[in-house]
Design a protein around this motif. Structure first.
Motif, mmCIF file in Angstrom:
data_model
loop_
_atom_site.group_PDB
_atom_site.id
_atom_site.type_symbol
_atom_site.label_atom_id
_atom_site.label_comp_id
_atom_site.label_asym_id
_atom_site.label_seq_id
_atom_site.Cartn_x
_atom_site.Cartn_y
_atom_site.Cartn_z
ATOM 1 N N PHE A 185 0.837 -1.199 0.000
ATOM 2 C CA PHE A 185 0.000 0.000 0.000
ATOM 3 C C PHE A 185 0.875 1.254 0.000
ATOM 4 O O PHE A 185 0.597 2.217 -0.724
ATOM 5 C CB PHE A 185 -0.934 0.026 1.209
ATOM 6 N N GLU A 186 1.913 1.249 0.806
ATOM 7 C CA GLU A 186 2.795 2.416 0.863
ATOM 8 C C GLU A 186 3.439 2.688 -0.495
ATOM 9 O O GLU A 186 3.528 3.844 -0.920
ATOM 10 C CB GLU A 186 3.873 2.205 1.927
ATOM 11 N N LYS A 187 3.854 1.624 -1.177
ATOM 12 C CA LYS A 187 4.450 1.812 -2.503
ATOM 13 C C LYS A 187 3.432 2.395 -3.476
ATOM 14 O O LYS A 187 3.737 3.307 -4.259
ATOM 15 C CB LYS A 187 4.995 0.500 -3.056
ATOM 16 N N LEU A 188 2.194 1.876 -3.452
ATOM 17 C CA LEU A 188 1.165 2.395 -4.341
ATOM 18 C C LEU A 188 0.895 3.867 -4.036
ATOM 19 O O LEU A 188 0.767 4.686 -4.960
ATOM 20 C CB LEU A 188 -0.120 1.583 -4.186
ATOM 21 N N PHE A 189 0.817 4.223 -2.777
ATOM 22 C CA PHE A 189 0.594 5.616 -2.384
ATOM 23 C C PHE A 189 1.690 6.508 -2.957
ATOM 24 O O PHE A 189 1.428 7.583 -3.514
ATOM 25 C CB PHE A 189 0.561 5.715 -0.858
ATOM 26 N N ASN A 190 2.936 6.054 -2.860
ATOM 27 C CA ASN A 190 4.058 6.832 -3.383
ATOM 28 C C ASN A 190 4.019 6.917 -4.906
ATOM 29 O O ASN A 190 4.384 7.947 -5.492
ATOM 30 C CB ASN A 190 5.382 6.232 -2.913
#
Length: 373
Positions: A185-190
């Motif tokens: 999720f953090e990667k997608l947000f970035n």
């Protein structure tokens, strides 16, 4: 105790009876239904046997885009799936008219950037939706398309699909998979930020809310300035989170994200079962009121009056509540004008518990007339 466990198991199995959602490709439907484009990030393994992302866990975040045809002949909140063994009916059933799986993040970011630029300057927001427990890839994807369509959501839609096992008795496995998917999720947000989103609004349903809050918490620990700069708001729908755990999570944020909405229902049967499994009296999504979150700058919106069936996704499935939330600007204005606790135009009650606001929504006759007054 054995009989209680058996009853719970039977209830969960019965709740999941019926065919499961799967993606059906029908390019010809483009001329029938309204097309909603949904970008996707997923930590599910792609399953060639079914031609879509399955239930296996992947350490890699796959990126994709789907064009979903929302049929014209339907009730708001309803999703009908094509029956197996016959051609789909795009007049009444959700189908996919096109799909792209991106080879890398840069290609995904380029297409997402183009989609953002097609929006008016005031709507260059990205909404990331995280599905809940016991969902196939298609079920979460189509639910996002339905929410975008029925709520007339501004901005660009992105769905984060984590590897739920899509089995009613897979609760513990799904809870582990939700935690496994935090880094994804953090990667997608970035990636969404890299694509040029001015603000990102995040929405989590059920167990997906646990994943969402945990992900935001770790992002705030790593880079609080970036999260504050880009996060436009948090919405938790029927969150399957222990209340004390949530208070502990909230306490670790440098600044709790604003605005922060939690939609609850006292008639949520799925969370009642979750409370039994976890041996806790309440989950965050079926609190009796907002007093348990006293001191937190959060709005708790009680949708109990709109509960039907399991009552676990009222925001998505109740036509009356969808109509109300589609007028959210007017609803918020009514709330702002009614802080004394007296009955408002649109609500049964507005209560304040030392920082946490508890808003009880009730059906109102003549909604549109009331909003225009």
């Amino acid at each position: 105790m054995r009989s209680q466990v058996l009853v719970v198991a039977l209830l969960v199995v019965l709740a999941a009876c019926g065919s499961r959602g799967a993606i059906t490709i029908d390019p010809a439907a483009r001329g029938v239904g309204k097309i909603e484009t949904v970008f996707v990030g997923t930590t599910r393994e792609y399953d060639p046997a079914i031609g879509e992302f399955g239930t296996g866990r992947s350490s890699k975040v796959s990126l994709a885009k789907y064009d979903i045809s929302v049929p014209p002949d339907r009730t708001p909140g309803e999703i009908r799936w094509p029956k197996r063994g016959r051609a789909p009916d795009p007049q009444t059933e959700f189908v996919t008219t096109g799909a792209v799986i991106y080879p890398d993040a840069k290609t995904f970011e380029r297409d997402l950037h183009r989609a953002i630029l097609t929006k008016p300057a005031s709507e260059r927001t990205v909404v990331i939706f995280v599905h809940g427990f016991n969902n196939t890839f298609a079920e979460g994807l189509y639910r996002m398309a339905q929410l975008v369509h029925d709520l007339e959501m501004p901005g660009v839609a992105v769905h984060y699909s984590w590897p739920s096992t899509a089995k009613p008795l897979g609760y513990v496995h799904d809870r582990d998979s939700a935690l496994y998917a935090r880094d994804g999720f953090e990667k997608l947000f970035n990636d969404v930020i890299a694509a040029g989103a001015d603000k990102v609004i995040v929405v989590g349903h059920s167990m997906g809310s646990q994943l969402l809050v945990e992900s935001l918490r770790q992002m705030d620990i790593r880079n609080p300035a970036q999260l504050k700069r880009h996060l436009g708001g948090v919405v938790l729908l029927s969150p399957d989170i222990d209340v004390e755990l949530f208070r502990s999570q909230a306490a670790t944020f440098t600044n709790l994200p604003e605005p922060f909405f939690i939609f609850t229902s006292n008639k949520d049967k799925a969370l009642r079962l979750s409370s039994f499994i976890t041996m806790e009296p309440n989950r965050l999504g079926n609190m009796p009121d907002g007093s348990q979150l006293a001191g937190l700058d959060i709005q708790v919106i009680d949708t109990t009056a709109f509960s039907t069936g399991s009552g676990h996704f009222n925001v998505a499935t109740s036509p009356e509540l969808i109509a109300l939330l589609g007028k959210m600007d007017a609803v918020q204005a009514a709330f702002n004008q009614d802080q004394a606790g007296r009955p408002g135009i649109l609500t049964g009650l507005v209560l304040t518990a030392r920082g946490a606001t508890n808003i009880v929504l009730k059906p109102v006759e003549g909604l549109n007339d009331a909003l225009q007054q």
